[in-house]
Design a protein around this motif. Structure first.
Motif, PDB file in Angstrom:
ATOM      1  N   SER A 151     -39.586  99.002  27.255  1.00 58.09           N
ATOM      2  CA  SER A 151     -39.164  97.569  26.692  1.00 58.09           C
ATOM      3  C   SER A 151     -39.686  96.580  27.342  1.00 58.09           C
ATOM      4  O   SER A 151     -40.202  96.750  28.662  1.00 58.09           O
ATOM      5  N   ASN A 152     -39.520  95.348  26.951  1.00 60.94           N
ATOM      6  CA  ASN A 152     -40.113  94.212  27.511  1.00 60.94           C
ATOM      7  C   ASN A 152     -39.039  93.028  27.723  1.00 60.94           C
ATOM      8  O   ASN A 152     -38.176  92.857  26.881  1.00 60.94           O
ATOM      9  N   PRO A 153     -39.031  92.610  28.880  1.00 57.57           N
ATOM     10  CA  PRO A 153     -39.976  92.845  30.226  1.00 57.57           C
ATOM     11  C   PRO A 153     -39.472  93.571  31.400  1.00 57.57           C
ATOM     12  O   PRO A 153     -39.927  93.699  32.056  1.00 57.57           O
ATOM     13  N   THR A 154     -38.172  94.243  31.007  1.00 59.87           N
ATOM     14  CA  THR A 154     -37.478  95.016  32.083  1.00 59.87           C
ATOM     15  C   THR A 154     -37.857  96.434  31.884  1.00 59.87           C
ATOM     16  O   THR A 154     -37.022  97.287  32.559  1.00 59.87           O
ATOM     17  N   LEU A 155     -38.700  96.936  31.026  1.00 58.97           N
ATOM     18  CA  LEU A 155     -39.263  98.304  30.971  1.00 58.97           C
ATOM     19  C   LEU A 155     -38.021  99.320  31.051  1.00 58.97           C
ATOM     20  O   LEU A 155     -37.975 100.367  31.845  1.00 58.97           O
ATOM     21  N   LYS A 156     -37.191  99.257  29.859  1.00 61.61           N
ATOM     22  CA  LYS A 156     -36.215 100.137  29.849  1.00 61.61           C
ATOM     23  C   LYS A 156     -36.824 101.375  28.868  1.00 61.61           C
ATOM     24  O   LYS A 156     -37.494 101.105  28.118  1.00 61.61           O
ATOM     25  N   ARG A 273     -40.892  94.689  49.653  1.00 58.98           N
ATOM     26  CA  ARG A 273     -40.606  93.449  50.364  1.00 58.98           C
ATOM     27  C   ARG A 273     -39.252  93.001  50.172  1.00 58.98           C
ATOM     28  O   ARG A 273     -38.385  93.185  49.247  1.00 58.98           O
ATOM     29  N   LYS A 274     -38.571  92.518  51.349  1.00 62.15           N
ATOM     30  CA  LYS A 274     -37.276  91.961  51.533  1.00 62.15           C
ATOM     31  C   LYS A 274     -36.710  90.661  50.536  1.00 62.15           C
ATOM     32  O   LYS A 274     -36.103  90.382  50.227  1.00 62.15           O
ATOM     33  N   ASP A 275     -38.067  89.885  50.356  1.00 65.88           N
ATOM     34  CA  ASP A 275     -37.760  88.883  49.558  1.00 65.88           C
ATOM     35  C   ASP A 275     -38.134  88.943  47.977  1.00 65.88           C
ATOM     36  O   ASP A 275     -38.133  88.003  47.209  1.00 65.88           O
ATOM     37  N   ILE A 276     -37.925  90.237  47.492  1.00 61.34           N
ATOM     38  CA  ILE A 276     -38.026  90.423  45.937  1.00 61.34           C
ATOM     39  C   ILE A 276     -36.601  91.107  45.776  1.00 61.34           C
ATOM     40  O   ILE A 276     -36.241  92.137  46.087  1.00 61.34           O
ATOM     41  N   VAL A 277     -35.896  90.478  44.821  1.00 62.29           N
ATOM     42  CA  VAL A 277     -34.622  90.934  44.493  1.00 62.29           C
ATOM     43  C   VAL A 277     -34.756  92.293  43.516  1.00 62.29           C
ATOM     44  O   VAL A 277     -33.736  93.169  43.693  1.00 62.29           O
ATOM     45  N   ASN A 278     -35.549  92.378  42.670  1.00 63.47           N
ATOM     46  CA  ASN A 278     -35.937  93.651  41.752  1.00 63.47           C
ATOM     47  C   ASN A 278     -37.071  93.876  41.475  1.00 63.47           C
ATOM     48  O   ASN A 278     -37.765  92.829  40.863  1.00 63.47           O
ATOM     49  N   VAL A 279     -37.382  95.062  41.184  1.00 65.74           N
ATOM     50  CA  VAL A 279     -38.647  95.394  40.669  1.00 65.74           C
ATOM     51  C   VAL A 279     -38.615  96.457  39.374  1.00 65.74           C
ATOM     52  O   VAL A 279     -37.986  97.381  39.614  1.00 65.74           O
ATOM     53  N   TYR A 280     -38.997  96.179  38.438  1.00 68.30           N
ATOM     54  CA  TYR A 280     -38.893  96.974  37.402  1.00 68.30           C
ATOM     55  C   TYR A 280     -40.297  97.526  36.995  1.00 68.30           C
ATOM     56  O   TYR A 280     -41.444  96.922  36.395  1.00 68.30           O
TER      57      TYR A 280
END
Ligand SMILES: *Cc1c(COP(=O)(O)O)cnc(C)c1O
Length: 386
Positions: A151-156, A273-280
């Motif tokens: 799904s979009n944008p969090t790719l569930k 990277r430490k400065d990215i909160v979440n990657v989907y």
């Protein structure tokens, strides 16, 4: 010669699908039959095509092409992804109810909640990753389940097979929007799905230069119903665009392979990277749907979403990137960076957006064919500017 064969590998079918060579002249690409109507040489023996809304040889070549790729029996081409989706939903009648993925494409949500609701076609939006929620949404008048995965944008990820098996046991039709994966990665008809839909504007077209939609069905009776709707509504794709789409689709595998390889690099790079909160990204080991996705797809696709922490930082990145197009849409030869909070999901109330992970810091990167090192360097400088 140049005959497609269903045993051929996908890459071969992309090049030899049946109508790729003109049957009359041997020309190396399907002719653009730029005509709205066809001469009746003999009134008692009408020509195979009589009017281009009902059938046109160039559009039919495209329709045959997507049918071969998805493994269905019939294909249809439409003026846009939304033209395909709205035509599919008109298979239903007043009083019918459909169960829909909650983070469905925004245009589909708008169609269901502002147009089809007026025609008394009701919908319930559920978290499709939880089959119990899907099952709980059934009513006596439920006719179908509409999925979109990833799904979009969090790719569930939705379990296509499980939802389809349950839907079948209840006599419900199943539909999948397969835009993000394309038939190169995922073929829902092989998993039992009734109707596959595409916004061909994205990966299938692949060049940000044509708007189109496609539908593929397996059951001949269902195919007939879609044909009646396509002809009756007149939602068909024009001839020039049909040709352009065929032209773009021939390189689908080469493009998807390369873009996916780069997307995997990007996802890993971002997650380190430490400065990215979440990657989907369904290819990351910590993605909750990864195992399921691997069972039903042969790859993870080229869309990576990530949260940079705040709206301010997201806007800074959008201002500083040099290479990607800052735009809506995805699936093209050039990388496209989108900002869901202000673009695709702007109409959604902030608290609903937050609930679905569509925070003010979320960016969606559709990885194109640029060299990945250049893309990473560009993103690095954009993330590091203050
Ligand atoms: C873009 C998109 C659509 C709509 O397609 P259009 O060609 O823009 O009408 C539908 N579903 C998904 C997943 C999309 O990304």
């Amino acid at each position: 010669m140049s005959q497609g064969h269903h045993n051929d590998q996908f890459a071969t079918r992309l090049i030899h699908f049946g109508s790729e060579v003109c049957k009359h002249t041997g020309a190396s690409s399907v002719p653009i039959i730029q005509a709205s109507t066809f001469h009746h040489e003999d009134i008692y023996n009408p020509p195979r095509h009589d009017y281009s809304r009902s059938g046109n040889p160039t559009r039919e070549a495209l329709e045959e092409y997507i049918t071969v790729l998805e493994g269905g029996t019939r294909g249809f081409a439409f003026a846009s992804g939304m033209a395909a989706i709205s035509t599919a939903f008109l298979l239903f009648s007043a009083g019918d109810h459909v169960i829909v993925t909650e983070d469905v494409y925004g245009g589909t949500y708008r169609l269901l909640t502002t147009v089809l609701n007026r025609l008394n076609i009701e919908s319930t939006f559920v978290d499709m990753t939880d089959i119990a929620q899907v099952q709980a949404a059934i009513r006596p008048n439920t006719k179908a389940v509409y999925m979109e995965t990833p799904s979009n944008p969090t790719l569930k990820i939705t379990d296509i097979k499980a939802v389809t098996a349950w839907a079948k046991s209840k006599g419900l039709l199943t539909l999948v929007d397969n835009t993000f994966m394309t038939p190169y990665h995922q073929r829902p008809i092989e998993l039992g799905v009734d109707i596959v839909i595409h916004s061909a504007t994205k990966f299938l077209g692949g060049h940000s230069d044509v708007l189109a939609g496609l539908i593929v069905t397996h059951d001949p009776e269902l195919g007939h119903q879609v044909k009646v709707l396509q002809n009756g509504l007149g939602t068909v794709l024009g001839v020039q665009d049909s040709w352009l789409l065929i032209r773009g689709m021939k390189t689908l595998e080469a493009r998807m392979k390369q873009c996916e390889e780069s997307a995997r690099r990007l996802a890993v790079w971002l997650s380190e990277r430490k400065d990215i909160v979440n990657v989907y990204y369904p290819g990351l080991p910590n993605h909750p749907g990864r195992d399921l996705h691997e069972q039903q797809s042969s790859g993870y696709g080229a869309v990576v979403s990530f949260d940079v922490g705040s709206g301010e930082r997201a806007k800074q990145v959008l201002n500083k990137v040099r290479l990607p197009l800052v735009a809506v849409s995805l699936g093209a030869v050039e990388s496209i960076l989108s900002y869901p909070a202000m673009m695709s999901h702007a109409a959604m109330p902030p608290e609903v957006r937050a609930e679905r992970g569509i925070t003010d810091g979320l960016l969606r990167f559709s990885v194109g064919l640029e060299h990945i090192e250049d893309l990473l360097a560009d993103l690095e400088q954009a993330l590091n500017t203050n």
